[in-house]
Design a protein around this motif. Structure first.
Motif, PDB file in Angstrom:
ATOM      1  N   TRP A 137       0.838  -1.205   0.000  1.00  0.00           N
ATOM      2  CA  TRP A 137       0.000   0.000   0.000  1.00  0.00           C
ATOM      3  C   TRP A 137       0.875   1.259   0.000  1.00  0.00           C
ATOM      4  O   TRP A 137       1.987   1.255   0.529  1.00  0.00           O
ATOM      5  N   LYS A 138       0.321   2.322  -0.583  1.00  0.00           N
ATOM      6  CA  LYS A 138       0.973   3.643  -0.539  1.00  0.00           C
ATOM      7  C   LYS A 138       0.207   4.468   0.489  1.00  0.00           C
ATOM      8  O   LYS A 138      -0.983   4.758   0.308  1.00  0.00           O
ATOM      9  N   VAL A 139       0.876   4.813   1.594  1.00  0.00           N
ATOM     10  CA  VAL A 139       0.175   5.390   2.748  1.00  0.00           C
ATOM     11  C   VAL A 139       0.679   6.808   3.046  1.00  0.00           C
ATOM     12  O   VAL A 139       1.886   7.063   3.064  1.00  0.00           O
ATOM     13  N   CYS A 140      -0.264   7.698   3.303  1.00  0.00           N
ATOM     14  CA  CYS A 140       0.049   9.080   3.669  1.00  0.00           C
ATOM     15  C   CYS A 140      -0.285   9.266   5.158  1.00  0.00           C
ATOM     16  O   CYS A 140      -1.434   9.116   5.564  1.00  0.00           O
ATOM     17  N   VAL A 141       0.741   9.572   5.966  1.00  0.00           N
ATOM     18  CA  VAL A 141       0.534   9.802   7.397  1.00  0.00           C
ATOM     19  C   VAL A 141       0.546  11.310   7.645  1.00  0.00           C
ATOM     20  O   VAL A 141       1.471  12.007   7.196  1.00  0.00           O
ATOM     21  N   LEU A 142      -0.462  11.803   8.355  1.00  0.00           N
ATOM     22  CA  LEU A 142      -0.613  13.239   8.603  1.00  0.00           C
ATOM     23  C   LEU A 142      -0.480  13.523  10.097  1.00  0.00           C
ATOM     24  O   LEU A 142      -1.292  13.062  10.898  1.00  0.00           O
ATOM     25  N   THR A 162       4.577  16.276   8.594  1.00  0.00           N
ATOM     26  CA  THR A 162       4.402  17.007   9.853  1.00  0.00           C
ATOM     27  C   THR A 162       3.777  18.375   9.553  1.00  0.00           C
ATOM     28  O   THR A 162       3.680  18.763   8.382  1.00  0.00           O
ATOM     29  N   TYR A 163       3.394  19.090  10.609  1.00  0.00           N
ATOM     30  CA  TYR A 163       2.636  20.345  10.452  1.00  0.00           C
ATOM     31  C   TYR A 163       1.408  20.101   9.568  1.00  0.00           C
ATOM     32  O   TYR A 163       0.982  20.987   8.837  1.00  0.00           O
ATOM     33  N   ALA A 164       0.886  18.877   9.602  1.00  0.00           N
ATOM     34  CA  ALA A 164      -0.213  18.485   8.708  1.00  0.00           C
ATOM     35  C   ALA A 164      -1.482  18.316   9.538  1.00  0.00           C
ATOM     36  O   ALA A 164      -1.839  17.205   9.937  1.00  0.00           O
ATOM     37  N   LEU A 165      -2.150  19.434   9.815  1.00  0.00           N
ATOM     38  CA  LEU A 165      -3.331  19.406  10.678  1.00  0.00           C
ATOM     39  C   LEU A 165      -4.573  19.062   9.868  1.00  0.00           C
ATOM     40  O   LEU A 165      -4.932  19.767   8.923  1.00  0.00           O
ATOM     41  N   VAL A 166      -5.217  17.967  10.243  1.00  0.00           N
ATOM     42  CA  VAL A 166      -6.466  17.565   9.590  1.00  0.00           C
ATOM     43  C   VAL A 166      -7.618  18.314  10.244  1.00  0.00           C
ATOM     44  O   VAL A 166      -7.780  18.269  11.462  1.00  0.00           O
ATOM     45  N   LYS A 167      -8.389  19.008   9.430  1.00  0.00           N
ATOM     46  CA  LYS A 167      -9.533  19.772   9.948  1.00  0.00           C
ATOM     47  C   LYS A 167     -10.728  18.848  10.152  1.00  0.00           C
ATOM     48  O   LYS A 167     -11.401  18.892  11.170  1.00  0.00           O
ATOM     49  N   GLN A 168     -11.007  18.010   9.138  1.00  0.00           N
ATOM     50  CA  GLN A 168     -12.093  17.036   9.310  1.00  0.00           C
ATOM     51  C   GLN A 168     -11.967  15.850   8.374  1.00  0.00           C
ATOM     52  O   GLN A 168     -11.294  15.916   7.350  1.00  0.00           O
ATOM     53  N   GLU A 170     -10.125  16.819   4.932  1.00  0.00           N
ATOM     54  CA  GLU A 170      -9.882  18.225   4.625  1.00  0.00           C
ATOM     55  C   GLU A 170      -8.803  18.727   5.579  1.00  0.00           C
ATOM     56  O   GLU A 170      -8.886  18.549   6.789  1.00  0.00           O
ATOM     57  N   MET A 171      -7.770  19.367   5.011  1.00  0.00           N
ATOM     58  CA  MET A 171      -6.669  19.879   5.803  1.00  0.00           C
ATOM     59  C   MET A 171      -6.983  21.282   6.326  1.00  0.00           C
ATOM     60  O   MET A 171      -7.882  21.954   5.817  1.00  0.00           O
ATOM     61  N   ALA A 172      -6.213  21.722   7.322  1.00  0.00           N
ATOM     62  CA  ALA A 172      -6.411  23.062   7.900  1.00  0.00           C
ATOM     63  C   ALA A 172      -6.220  24.155   6.846  1.00  0.00           C
ATOM     64  O   ALA A 172      -6.791  25.237   6.957  1.00  0.00           O
TER      65      ALA A 172
END
Length: 539
Positions: free
Chosen positions: A47-52, A264-270, A282-284
């Motif tokens: 899998w190709k995974v994006c960690v926030l 990093t600095y990757a704030l998820v809004k919702q 959706e990101m900040a």
């Protein structure tokens, strides 16, 4: 204590929308050990995974920071079960590609100061038992019965974990087996179970001397978690060589290997939904990342109270479920730097647990009612003594960490203020708490008076700022008997494509959250693929 400079220990890649690389098979919110484990294992399956990660560095409670020439670990004070080829060790070896090394602590890995008496825990099952009998010669039978109970709990822990994997109808079919393998005592409170073995209150206090490792005193904790922690440290405590930030640093290459990344600095809004199906996040910064598989390692409370639309949460019945669990205890941290080495200062590789007396629950109640009452537990750790690589990185220095509980309510009036700029009254309150905790250190190690070069105090608001635990909790959800019997607390959710991982899914601590990552991966990919993966990990 003023003019705080940001830490230079940074792991992960700073998020920018233009750095996202096409489409991802899964998005993981949060880079604590649960999130990283899930991402790494999925990556191993192609899998190709994006960690926030919202923080400036990856690792969650396994991250470290440096300031004024010193380095501290915020959440990893010791790990058990890694001195031999155990499942825990094999899991760490697999995730890190064998790059994570462990240094043993002293044979006396925990020392308990209970009122004016001192007791200790020694590494090794037989040594642990014999040492207890030396300390309580009249209680040999009770101690042997206790050791037997710890042995019985092993099967129960496995059945408890397997139960989390099942879909509701599987659980129904497997119920007779699960009931047989999950003894009722797992969900009884710790004090009641131990009181049936002995009436010696000092012995009960010593057996529960690590209650700070789960944040609940014996009359409130589930015996299952007590036994899990006691078993975990039976063969002693270990420390990651090079500091706990190496845990995340050694895992991330696995995620990058298949095109994934840890931002990093990757704030998820919702978390975005289309009906009951996840469609991405959706990101900040307003950017949408489309993905039909989202895994939250942000904690149950954050996931359902902050990241999902309130009407969807209510529609799925999570509002009622959330009312049955509550956050664990908030805490203070004191981070201390000294201008001599651990050897020169005579610092041990032993944790100190300091208690006002042997009634832990009464001490917690007294403290919650009166902030001037004695701290119900003060934990002191000596990371630079435990880490054989520390002196190479920071020659001529040593560090100490103190952790103690503190109700979030004490700090509520400063909620919403900016880190480092919360005002003079906040700083004064913090300083007063810090001085009280430093007194405990000087009482136990008087040679340190006048040797402290620097110290700073963190509060539950710091925990919210850096680790996004909004009540400053250290262990996610409270590990009460009620919480542990919530079948909905597992990898699956009522939203298609939304999964959970981390310490709220299984149990607390680094190992609990890591094993939750394995559990979540198994639930996502199914037992056939998971079986092959388990074979690779555990041989």
């Amino acid at each position: 204590m003023s003019g705080l400079k940001p830490s230079t220990i940074r792991i992960g890649r700073r998020y920018r929308a233009n750095r996202l690389d096409g489409t991802y098979d899964a998005i993981v919110i949060g880079s604590g050990i649960g999130g990283l484990t899930t991402a790494a294992l999925l990556s191993d399956l192609g899998w190709k995974v994006c960690v926030l990660e919202q923080h400036y560095t990856a690792g969650g409670y396994t991250h470290s920071y440096d300031r004024n020439g010193y380095e501290w670990d915020v959440g990893v004070h010791y790990i058990g079960d890694v001195g031999a080829k155990t499942r825990t060790r094999m899991m760490f070896d697999y995730l890190s590609g064998g790059k994570l090394k462990w240094a043993p602590m002293d044979a006396e890995y925990d020392r308990f100061y209970i009122g004016d008496k001192t007791f200790s825990a020694l590494a090794g099952k037989q040594q642990f038992r014999d040492n207890l009998i030396r300390q309580f010669p009249a209680e040999e039978r009770a101690i042997d019965r206790y050791m037997a109970l710890l042995g019985q709990v092993g099967d129960g822990l496995t059945a408890y974990s397997v139960n989390k994997l099942f879909k509701p109808w599987h659980r129904l079919l497997a119920w007779p087996y699960l009931k047989l393998k999950t003894p009722r005592l797992l969900f009884r409170n710790t004090f009641d179970v131990l009181s049936e073995l002995t009436q010696d209150q000092d012995l009960i206090a010593v057996l529960c001397g690590q209650w700070g490792d789960m944040g609940l005193p014996p009359r409130r904790s589930a015996f299952m978690v007590h036994a899990m922690i006691a078993r975990h440290y039976l063969y002693g405590g270990f420390y990651p060589v090079g500091g706990s930030w190496h845990i995340a640093e050694t895992i991330i290459p696995k995620i990058q290997k298949t095109g994934g990344e840890v931002f990093t600095y990757a704030l998820v809004k919702q978390i975005l939904l289309k009906g009951q199906q996840v469609s991405g996040v959706e990101m900040a910064d307003g950017h949408h990342i489309a993905c039909d598989c989202v895994i939250s390692s942000a904690g149950i409370d954050n996931t359902f109270s902050r990241l999902l639309p309130a009407d969807s949460v209510k529609g799925a019945g999570y509002d009622k479920l959330l009312s049955q669990v509550k956050p664990s205890m908030a805490h203070l941290g004191v981070y201390i730097g000294l201008k001599e080495t651990a050897d020169q200062l005579g610092l041990p590789k032993t944790n100190f647990w300091i208690y006002p007396g042997n009634d832990y629950d009464a001490a917690v109640d007294g403290f919650m009612d009166d902030p001037q009452a004695p701290f119900p537990v003060v934990y002191i750790s000596f990371p630079s003594a435990k880490d054989p690589d520390y002196e190479r990185r920071h020659p001529g220095t040593a560090t100490i960490e103190i952790v103690a509980p503190a109700p979030f309510e004490w700090f509520k009036k400063w909620q919403g203020t900016t880190w480092g700029k919360r005002g003079d009254d906040y700083e004064a309150f913090k300083a007063q708490l810090g001085e009280r905790l430093m007194k405990h250190l000087y009482e136990k190690l008087p040679q340190l008076e006048g040797k402290v070069d620097y110290y700073e105090v963190s509060t539950p608001l710091s925990t919210d700022h850096f680790c996004a635990y909004q009540y400053g909790e250290l262990y996610g959800l409270d590990h009460s008997p009620t919480r542990l019997q919530q079948n909905w607390l597992g990898p699956r959710t009522r939203f298609k494509g939304l999964w959970l991982t981390g310490q709220d899914v299984l149990t607390c601590g680094v190992t609990g959250a890591m094993m939750a990552g394995l559990l979540t991966t198994s639930a996502i990919v199914g037992m056939r693929k998971a079986g092959a993966l388990l074979k690779r990990i555990f041989g």
